[in-house]
Structure formats: C-alpha cells, structure tokens
Design an enzyme around this catalytic site. Structure first.
Site, mmCIF file in Angstrom:
data_model
loop_
_atom_site.group_PDB
_atom_site.id
_atom_site.type_symbol
_atom_site.label_atom_id
_atom_site.label_comp_id
_atom_site.label_asym_id
_atom_site.label_seq_id
_atom_site.Cartn_x
_atom_site.Cartn_y
_atom_site.Cartn_z
ATOM 1 C CD GLU A 100 3.742 -0.487 -22.218
ATOM 2 O OE1 GLU A 100 3.657 -1.725 -22.092
ATOM 3 O OE2 GLU A 100 2.297 0.013 -22.234
ATOM 4 C CG ASP A 155 -0.771 1.190 -20.076
ATOM 5 O OD1 ASP A 155 0.249 0.554 -20.205
ATOM 6 O OD2 ASP A 155 -1.923 0.416 -20.808
ATOM 7 C CG ASP A 193 -0.364 -0.368 2.166
ATOM 8 O OD1 ASP A 193 0.682 0.245 2.769
ATOM 9 O OD2 ASP A 193 -0.673 -1.112 2.974
HETATM 10 C C1 GLC Z 1 0.575 -1.418 -20.695
HETATM 11 C C2 GLC Z 1 0.730 -1.739 -19.295
HETATM 12 C C3 GLC Z 1 0.144 -3.385 -18.983
HETATM 13 C C4 GLC Z 1 -0.763 -4.068 -19.445
HETATM 14 C C5 GLC Z 1 -1.174 -3.467 -20.342
HETATM 15 C C6 GLC Z 1 -2.934 -3.135 -21.040
HETATM 16 O O1 GLC Z 1 1.518 -3.007 -21.371
HETATM 17 O O2 GLC Z 1 2.409 -1.584 -18.844
HETATM 18 O O3 GLC Z 1 0.488 -4.333 -17.833
HETATM 19 O O4 GLC Z 1 -1.407 -5.320 -19.128
HETATM 20 O O5 GLC Z 1 -0.563 -1.805 -20.923
HETATM 21 O O6 GLC Z 1 -3.227 -1.771 -19.794
#
Ligand code: GLC
Length: 547
Positions: free
Chosen positions: A271, A207, A36
């Site tokens: 990402e 993400d 947490d």
């Molecule tokens: C990204 C995240 C991953 C997730 C996916 C869908 O790749 O790092 O953990 O499952 O997006 O949100």
C-alpha cells in the site's frame, strides 16, 4: 520452449486477477451480522466461477477494532469473530483446490495499544518492549516533540504521563507506531511472515508500506505548497520525515529475501500511498529485489478523464523498471468504489472503467462487489463505524463505511449475506437489483460482463502479457494496443467517436451485443462504450493486416 514450459516459469500473480475481500462484509455463516472466514470458504465456488486467481483479505488478526482490524493485538492468530487458525488452514486448502491463492494483510507500521508489547512498553522507560515504539521527550516549548500530524487528524503524538514521554501514532492514538530502527522489531516480523507463509499464505499486502521508518532526528515536516496533491494541501503538510524515508527500502528488501526462500515464491504487495509516480516506482527497487506489486495511487485517485489518466498510465509505464510489473485498482476499503468516485454511479461508464482496469498491462485488483456494479452506500450518522467517519461526519468526508457494506448476494432481507432478521454490522446497500443471484443468469449483466473480460484475459496472451502502446485517438477517447494483435478502444465521452483500431473481431463490448462481429480498421464507438478487438490471425499466426 513449449507453452507449458513458459507458463511453469511464469509467476501466477502476473497472469491472474486478484480480488479484495473485506472479511467482515463478505458472508456471515453464524448469524452475528459479521462476515467470517467460513463464509468465504462457502463462496469459493462463486469466486472460481468468476475466474479470479487470488484473494487479498483485509486483516483477520485479533484486534479491538478501533480501526477495524488495522490495530492488531496479536499477529499470529485470528480474530474470534472471524474464525480460527484452523478456518484459515481450511480456506487456504479449499481455495488451492480451485486454483485460488490467499494473500493476507499485514500491519507492520503500528500495533494496537492492546498488543502485549505496547502494554509492557507503558510500564516504564526500562520495560522490555519500550523501544519497540517511537518515544520522545517534549519539544522545546514543552509540547509535542515536533509538528507531525496524524493521518486521521490532530497531532501525531500522545503524552504518557506516568513515564513522562510522548509516543508517536501516525494514525489513531490507539495505534502506536513501531520503531523500525530497532533490530528486534525487524526480527519479530521476520518470524511473523514465516508463521503465515508456513501455513500456505501466498503473500502479503503491506499496510502503509511506505511509512515504516521515521526520521531518526524527528525533524519537522514542511508545509504543503500549491504544487502538492489536493489531498496533501488539505492535510496541510508534506509527510517528508514521518513517511517515505529512504531506509524503508532496507526493510522491504529484507522481506523480499524471505519471500524468495519459498517455493512457490511468496509475494509482497505494497500500500504505497504516495502521490508522485517517481516515489511510487522506487518501491519496486531494481524490479526484482523489493515489492512485487505496488498500488498506484496517482492512478487510483485520478479522474476518469482520458487525457489525465492516459498521462498517468504512460508515465507509469515509462518509469517502472523492465523487470517489475504494474498493479491497477480503482476501489478499496479506504478510497471507496471507482464506480461512485470516478463514474458518478453511471453503470455504463462503470463498465468502461472495469474494462480499463482489466485490460491494462499489469495485475488488476477487483474490490468485492465491484464485479456487480455495487456503489458506495450513503449512511446515517448513527450507522457510522469507521473512526475517520466518526471524526468527520457532516464535513467534507464521511469516512469509509460506504464502501464496506455487506456483499449483495440476493434480494432477500439479509441480502444472502446473513440470516434474514439479523442486523448486519453495516447497513446493506440497495440490493434489490444489484446482487449476484439476479445478475448471474442475465448474459448482459454487469457481473457477466466482468466475468467475460476475466475469461478473455485467460484466453489472450496479449491481454495478459503484451506491451502497452497508446494509439492516437480523438479527444474523449483512449485507444491502446496490447501486444501485437489486440486493441482496446474506450470512449469516455457523451458523443459518438470514430477511432482507428485494427481489423479483427470484437471480443468484448461494454454494451453487450456486437460481440464476435467483424471490426474494420475504423469503427464508431457509442458514447461511454468500450471494446476489445482481436486481430484475425492468418494460419501462420500473423495478423491479416500485417500479412
Ligand atoms: C491503511 C489501511 C487503512 C487503515 C490505515 C491505518 O491505509 O488501508 O484502512 O485505517 O492504514 O492502519
């Protein structure tokens, strides 16, 4: 300009090491087996000691956890299992007292199917939030509108009988994709960014940053070919039309403008899960108008073969715009730990890998536990929690839980992560020897090795900011100069290797010992040894070699 002036103008994230925390697995303060936010606050002293300057937290927002936080049900709150908004405020404050910034994860590509927007969208074609999502009529054959595949397997379209249309989900069907062509979606997210920035969040890891916009005409993807990356070949198609669309850059530019209105500037880390460096580099825009940092997956997914990896680094350095800044990581909650994937759990090679990540030109990311030499944990079928693992157990991939197991703080039954006797949400890895308590007092431990490299970065302008320049070296080795006065020499082979370096002092070695020893211009590296050598400076600041 004095040194202080120069530092004042230089953004923090260029110089600092960032540390990724998977919040459910870091520290549990209320004995429910789940980490947490208060647990992170309690461990800030450790992170300060380690020397990191920023923390990226995987999502902490309310989520039904179909994909462990990556299915967000409310973007402006905190999941009750992890804490409260007040806990976040305390974390930001307590971290700031130690010079540490907090970076959140944001998931703009899709929401949870439990988000109020999606619940409303299901009520009818005229619903207020219907167009927040990507809906389409059946294709000509009466089936899905096109051939797009979900990253998690199967078709990317889910039929919704009551309203007679399909909705798109690039991931689970419980993760409906938002429609980023819709201006209302864009302005909702402007507000969400500001909500967190106003609370002191230093930036976001975005993400699937490369996939927000989909082809307007929903054209079919083309099949993968022999030239494509292994992963794409396995996947079966190139994500040409459901990812990497040129228009995604408009969204990222819009976000960058918002970041730039804050002082200090907030940062965006993408990402950018693309396999071509030419695509990766596009996410930096001109270098000042898009992402501040973009994860380099061709590097992260590569082998620890010096020739191949050198090529990736050289090409990345050549392609990146002069005003942009690289980011380096080899482990995360999806791809697993570099020590396992790239080094087959060999801790000696693991130290060389850590040295590489912490000495390239750019911002390094350390995944929680990597500083100890934690490895991926093997799980039994009944311990799997990751939806990807649940779908594929027994096949080539067993999912992502192995790198998400609790942080190993000590050798007790609860690993110092939770109270003894409590069942953690994922099993512990082998923590009898690899844990903070055991390694902290051992000067030669993996942990103190990692920490000493982080300290060296703080002391060395060359290591933080110096140019990267490859130096010729024998097969199996990798030697590079950083700036004028520092050389990193890595031996990834199983043979002793003689390499040309610079005359100076060995300031770090993966094998311990020999630190502060004099290095003549040429040295023998032991198998799987890496060293950092700093030139001895004459009084006027020029290296003795050049003087
Ligand atoms: C990204 C995240 C991953 C997730 C996916 C869908 O790749 O790092 O953990 O499952 O997006 O949100």
């Amino acid at each position: 300009m004095t040194k202080t002036d120069r530092n004042a103008a230089r953004p923090w994230w260029l110089d600092e090491v960032l540390y990724q925390i998977y919040p459910r697995s870091f520290a549990d303060t209320n004995g429910d087996g789940v980490g947490d936010i208060r647990g992170i606050i309690e461990r800030l002293d450790y992170l300060e000691w380690l020397g990191i300057g920023g923390i990226w937290l995987n999502p902490v927002m309310p989520s039904p956890n179909a994909d462990w936080g990556y299915d967000v049900a409310d973007y402006c709150d905190v999941h009750p299992e992890l804490g409260t908004l007040e806990d976040v405020d305390r974390l930001v404050e307590a971290a700031a007292e130690r010079g540490i910034r907090i970076v959140f994860d944001i998931v703009p590509n899709h929401t949870s199917d439990q988000h109020r927007w999606f619940k409303d969208a299901l009520t009818g074609r005229d619903a207020r939030y219907r167009d927040y999502y990507v809906w389409a009529d059946p294709g000509e054959s009466g089936g899905p509108p096109n051939n797009w595949l979900s990253v998690f397997g199967g078709n990317a379209w889910e039929w919704h009988e009551p309203t007679g249309q399909y909705y798109l989900h690039n991931f689970l069907d419980a993760q409906p994709d938002l429609d980023w062509w819709n201006e209302d979606v864009r302005s909702e997210f402007d507000d969400i960014l500001r909500f967190w920035f106003d609370r002191g969040i230093a930036g976001f890891r975005i993400d699937v940053a490369h996939a927000l916009i989909k082809d307007r005409e929903l054209r079919d993807n083309l099949p993968a070919t022999d030239e494509d990356h292994e992963r794409l070949k396995r996947f079966g198609q190139r994500p040409t039309y459901n990812m990497n669309r040129p228009e995604v850059h408009d969204v990222l530019k819009r976000w960058r403008k918002i970041c730039d209105t804050y002082d200090p500037q907030r940062i965006l880390i993408g990402e950018t899960f693309v396999y071509e460096l030419t695509q990766w580099v596009e996410y930096y825009g001109t270098g000042t108008d898009e992402l501040n940092l973009a994860f380099n997956f061709p590097f992260a997914l590569g082998r620890l073969d010096p020739e191949q990896t050198k090529d990736v680094v050289r090409a990345s350095e050549e392609l990146i715009p002069p005003d942009a800044w690289p980011a380096w990581m080899v482990s995360n909650h999806d791809i697993g730990r570099g020590l396992t994937r790239m080094c087959h759990n060999d801790p000696d090679l693991g130290r060389v890998l850590m040295m590489l990540v912490l000495t390239l030109r750019g911002t390094p990311f350390v995944y929680y536990g990597d500083e100890l030499g934690m490895t991926d944990t093997e799980l039994r079928a009944d311990q799997i929690r990751d939806p990807v693992g649940l779908r594929t157990f027994g096949e080539a991939t067993v999912g992502r839980d192995g790198c998400r197991t609790p942080m190993q703080w000590n050798a007790e039954p609860g690993a110092g992560f939770t109270v003894s006797g409590v069942e953690p949400w994922l099993p512990f890895g082998e923590h009898s020897a690899v844990n903070v308590e055991a390694l902290r007092d051992d000067p030669d431990s993996f942990l103190n090795f990692t920490r000493s490299l982080i300290q060296l970065r703080k002391e060395s302008d060359d290591l933080r900011a110096g140019a990267y320049q490859e130096v010729d070296s024998p097969d199996g080795t990798w030697v590079y100069r950083r700036g004028e006065n520092l050389v990193v020499a890595l031996n990834l082979s199983d043979e002793i290797a003689a390499v040309e370096v610079i005359e100076g002092t060995i300031r770090a070695s993966t094998t311990g010992g020999r630190i502060d020893e004099h290095a003549p211009g040429r040295i023998d590296l032991q198998p799987r040894q890496g060293v950092v050598i700093v030139a001895d400076l004459a009084h006027d600041g020029v290296s003795r070699r050049d003087a």
